[in-house]
Design a protein around this motif. Structure first.
Motif, mmCIF file in Angstrom:
data_model
loop_
_atom_site.group_PDB
_atom_site.id
_atom_site.type_symbol
_atom_site.label_atom_id
_atom_site.label_comp_id
_atom_site.label_asym_id
_atom_site.label_seq_id
_atom_site.Cartn_x
_atom_site.Cartn_y
_atom_site.Cartn_z
ATOM 1 N N SER A 1 0.732 -1.169 0.036
ATOM 2 C CA SER A 1 0.271 0.020 0.151
ATOM 3 C C SER A 1 0.645 1.030 0.254
ATOM 4 C CB SER A 1 -0.791 -0.011 0.681
ATOM 5 O OG SER A 1 -1.595 0.586 1.305
ATOM 6 N N ALA A 2 0.748 2.459 -0.988
ATOM 7 C CA ALA A 2 1.633 3.408 -1.043
ATOM 8 C C ALA A 2 0.165 4.482 -1.056
ATOM 9 C CB ALA A 2 1.482 3.769 -2.441
ATOM 10 N N LYS B 1 4.624 5.334 -9.439
ATOM 11 C CA LYS B 1 3.570 5.627 -8.072
ATOM 12 C C LYS B 1 5.493 5.840 -7.583
ATOM 13 C CE LYS B 1 -0.650 3.228 -8.289
ATOM 14 N NZ LYS B 1 -1.502 1.839 -7.060
ATOM 15 N N ALA B 2 6.466 4.977 -8.056
ATOM 16 C CA ALA B 2 7.827 5.671 -7.665
ATOM 17 C C ALA B 2 8.462 7.072 -7.713
ATOM 18 C CB ALA B 2 8.316 4.206 -7.421
ATOM 19 N N LEU C 1 6.918 9.132 -0.506
ATOM 20 C CA LEU C 1 5.994 8.241 -0.968
ATOM 21 C C LEU C 1 6.050 7.363 0.473
ATOM 22 C CD1 LEU C 1 4.253 6.911 -2.974
ATOM 23 C CD2 LEU C 1 5.552 5.759 -4.103
ATOM 24 N N GLU C 2 4.996 7.254 1.036
ATOM 25 C CA GLU C 2 5.495 6.100 2.339
ATOM 26 C C GLU C 2 4.360 4.448 1.634
ATOM 27 O OE1 GLU C 2 4.972 9.076 5.726
ATOM 28 O OE2 GLU C 2 3.735 7.687 5.920
ATOM 29 N N ILE C 3 5.322 3.826 2.015
ATOM 30 C CA ILE C 3 4.653 2.052 2.135
ATOM 31 C C ILE C 3 4.607 1.540 3.321
ATOM 32 C CG2 ILE C 3 5.981 1.874 -0.279
ATOM 33 C CD1 ILE C 3 8.271 0.206 1.277
ATOM 34 N N TYR C 4 3.415 0.368 3.406
ATOM 35 C CA TYR C 4 2.755 0.228 4.291
ATOM 36 C C TYR C 4 3.661 -1.388 4.351
ATOM 37 C CZ TYR C 4 0.178 -1.290 8.211
ATOM 38 O OH TYR C 4 -0.763 -1.526 9.822
ATOM 39 N N LEU C 5 4.786 -1.482 5.839
ATOM 40 C CA LEU C 5 5.835 -2.369 5.568
ATOM 41 C C LEU C 5 5.927 -3.416 6.726
ATOM 42 C CD1 LEU C 5 6.984 -4.239 3.925
ATOM 43 C CD2 LEU C 5 9.068 -3.169 3.705
ATOM 44 N N GLY C 6 5.313 -4.153 7.103
ATOM 45 C CA GLY C 6 5.763 -4.719 8.497
ATOM 46 C C GLY C 6 4.789 -3.942 9.785
ATOM 47 N N GLN D 1 6.613 3.583 6.216
ATOM 48 C CA GLN D 1 7.612 4.308 5.891
ATOM 49 C C GLN D 1 8.432 4.104 4.927
ATOM 50 O OE1 GLN D 1 10.766 0.243 6.598
ATOM 51 N NE2 GLN D 1 8.455 -1.050 7.522
ATOM 52 N N LYS D 2 8.584 5.537 4.592
ATOM 53 C CA LYS D 2 9.643 6.518 3.099
ATOM 54 C C LYS D 2 10.052 5.596 2.881
ATOM 55 C CE LYS D 2 11.062 10.717 3.875
ATOM 56 N NZ LYS D 2 11.844 11.882 4.541
#
Length: 273
Positions: free
Chosen positions: A71-72, A221-222, A227-232, A236-237
């Protein structure tokens, strides 16, 4: 006999099917219904945990041996347009933005069909008829808008985005646009304009859906800073998309029961009648 909706959301998993983004991989989704008095709060809470809305369903990828779909969202305060994005803004600054209620029109559907036939003729939405299109636009239990972009010189509809208004941002549920002139960069322009919409409303984020490293369809998108991503389990940036290595092994994702147990839900008790 009166039947009431379950107080606590019930989560389900789809059957595996071919992944639309990565070859030789199978996808499945974790999902729940979006309904009842707590729909807005549930959508806000789960969107902040990587879920996306489709009509009255919230879903998140939950593949057995791959965690590539991330997710971004764009942090509006950290976004700075590149030279190319500035050119895109200037190239399209004649367009007129119009925000309307989530109501489908024949003009929107005609543009949608042109877009699909040009860009996604073999995609999962290629056979969508006008009634299914209307359901995609109109079946929303939360605060949604249709953002239209009009060319005033010809009075024609050039772009459309179905947009949800969240507590902490705007979520671009689905966008489509005139495919005739790729140089216009209309897809990027709609994202850039949503950054301005969020900024003007004092909302910190623009939710873009999923970024899939290694997928040409999602690589654009990158290119947006901030941009942030949903990780763990946290946002996170995204620092260097070119060197990012997604997890693709049997231990990529927790078992479904653990995933559901780790989802933070809003206080549903105050909606009990």
């Amino acid at each position: 006999m009166r039947h009431s909706l379950p107080l606590t959301p019930q989560f389900y998993v789809t059957a595996p099917q071919p992944c639309p983004y990565l070859e030789d991989r199978m996808e499945r989704k974790l999902f729940t219904a979006l309904q009842g008095d707590a729909a807005t709060e549930l959508n806000d809470s789960l969107s902040a945990q990587g879920f996306r809305r489709s009509q009255n369903v919230l879903y998140r990828p939950s593949c057995a041996d791959c965690a590539s779909c991330l997710s971004a969202r764009i942090d509006v305060s950290a976004f700075k347009p590149s030279k190319g994005q500035k050119r895109t803004l200037k190239r399209n600054d004649h367009l007129v933005r119009r925000a309307t209620s989530p109501w489908a029109t024949e003009e929107q559907y005609a543009l949608f069909r042109r877009y699909l036939d040009s860009r996604h003729a073999d995609g999962g939405m290629a056979d969508m008829d006008i009634f299914e299109f209307a359901a995609m636009i109109e079946e929303t239990p939360i605060r949604s808008r249709v953002i239209e972009y009009i060319d005033p010189e010809t009075d024609t509809l050039t772009g459309v985005c179905l947009t949800d208004v969240l507590a902490d941002g705007v979520s671009m549920v689905y966008s489509f646009y005139a495919p005739d002139d790729p140089r216009a960069g209309l897809g990027n322009y709609i994202i850039l304009d949503h950054i301005e919409i969020a900024r003007a409303a004092g909302l910190p984020y623009v939710y873009l859906g999923y970024w899939v490293p290694g997928s040409p369809k999602m690589g654009y998108k990158a290119r947006f800073s901030g941009l942030e991503i949903y990780l763990g389990g946290q946002w996170q940036k995204l620092r260097d998309p070119d060197s990012f290595e997604p997890e693709q092994h049997p231990l990529s994702n927790d078992p479904i029961a653990e995933q559901v147990a780790n989802i933070a839900l809003p206080d549903m008790a105050r909606y009990r009648r």
